[in-house]
Design an enzyme around this catalytic site. Structure first.
Site: not given
Length: 323
Positions: A55, A190, A216, A218-219, A272, A275-276
């Protein structure tokens, strides 16, 4: 028990917080932003932080963790940090130096979990994706059991508290589990997991072997052109998910995360957006009924957003098997 401290026990006796913060960001996101959002995540209550050598942000993630230790928000032992062994370091003699490189970047003494990023070996060297003159990946041939032995030595040396794998299929997991002289089982696998790819068979297999499945994507993953499977649907716009979000007065993302948690999956939430990040912690505040869980099971379509198509010709390409 503080639900935010909800943990799963690993097969080596350590524990893993069931909700983790994923730190991967596309290259165009400034590195300083990684420091900010990782600090925000820790402030919001995240104690499980997931990153990787590839990353290219472990310096920043480490800086964020250390600054939250220095300001008294957390102690080092409160944080569960995961790093991953990249594909160009799968030769056994390269494993420990790769982990030491990550630890130097992080400025930490140990990682809580070190996992093999993919079962696919690439040519060793500085390039993350070594290519030939035709733009094709240059593969390497490595015995994954030998890689695993080198991982075990990292655990024995105290550089990693726990060791596991990522993106392994059942056959590859069995190869490690049946290895003569196995010292430590992988604590986790994972993999991409969400309502469109619910991994029910792999999950059952992992549970039967006391291996935790970590999700990973997941959204539904960041929609990065280089990696995204063509014609991918947008998970969080799914009508069933959206209707359920209305019913529970939550976001579709929270429904997707809660669905996985209730199936015994450890979940990484990647965001990133301040709020979320805070919002994702609300996953501990509600429960889905068994009927709603069944409805969500019905969304499975075995759709993989991240098929790693560029490595499809590798003999250990994991996604050709059913699971």
């Amino acid at each position: 028990m503080d639900p935010k401290g909800w943990c799963e026990k690993l097969n080596d006796g350590h524990v893993i917080p069931v909700l983790g913060f994923g730190t991967y960001a596309p290259e165009e996101v400034p590195k300083s932003r990684t420091v900010e959002v990782t600090k925000l995540a820790i402030d919001a209550g995240f104690r499980h932080i997931d990153s990787a050598y590839s990353y290219n942000n472990e310096k920043e993630v480490g800086q964020a963790i250390r600054s939250k230790i220095e300001d008294g928000t957390v102690k080092r032992e409160d944080i569960f940090y995961t790093s991953k062994l990249w594909l160009t370091f799968l030769r056994p003699e390269l494993v420990r130096p790769a982990l030491e490189k990550s630890l130097t970047n992080l400025q930490l003494d140990y990682v809580d979990l070190y996992i093999i990023h993919f079962p696919i070996a690439l040519k060793p060297g500085e390039e993350l994706f070594p290519e030939d003159e035709h733009g094709k990946l240059i593969f390497d041939t490595v015995d994954l059991c030998a890689t695993w032995e080198a991982m075990e030595k990292c655990k024995d040396a105290g550089l990693a508290k726990s060791i596991g794998v990522s993106n392994f299929n059942r056959r590859q997991l069995e190869m490690i589990l049946n290895k003569p002289g196995l010292k430590y089982k992988p604590v986790c696998n994972q993999v991409e997991c969400h309502p469109y790819l619910n991994q029910s068979k792999l999950l059952d297999f992992c549970k039967s072997k006391d291996i935790v499945l970590v999700a990973y994507g997941a959204l539904g993953t960041q929609r990065l052109k280089r990696w995204l499977a063509p014609n991918s649907p947008v998970l969080l716009e799914d009508p069933v998910l959206c209707a359920m979000a209305k019913k529970y007065k939550r976001t579709p993302a929270l429904i997707a995360l809660r669905y996985l948690l209730q199936r015994g999956v450890v979940v990484l939430a990647k965001s990133y957006n301040e709020k979320r990040i805070k919002e994702n912690m609300q996953v501990f505040e509600f429960q889905l009924t068994s009927e709603d869980m069944k409805d969500l099971d019905g969304l499975n379509r075995n759709h993989r957003f991240l098929p790693l198509q560029i490595a499809v010709d590798h003999p250990e390409y994991p996604f050709a098997d059913e699971y």
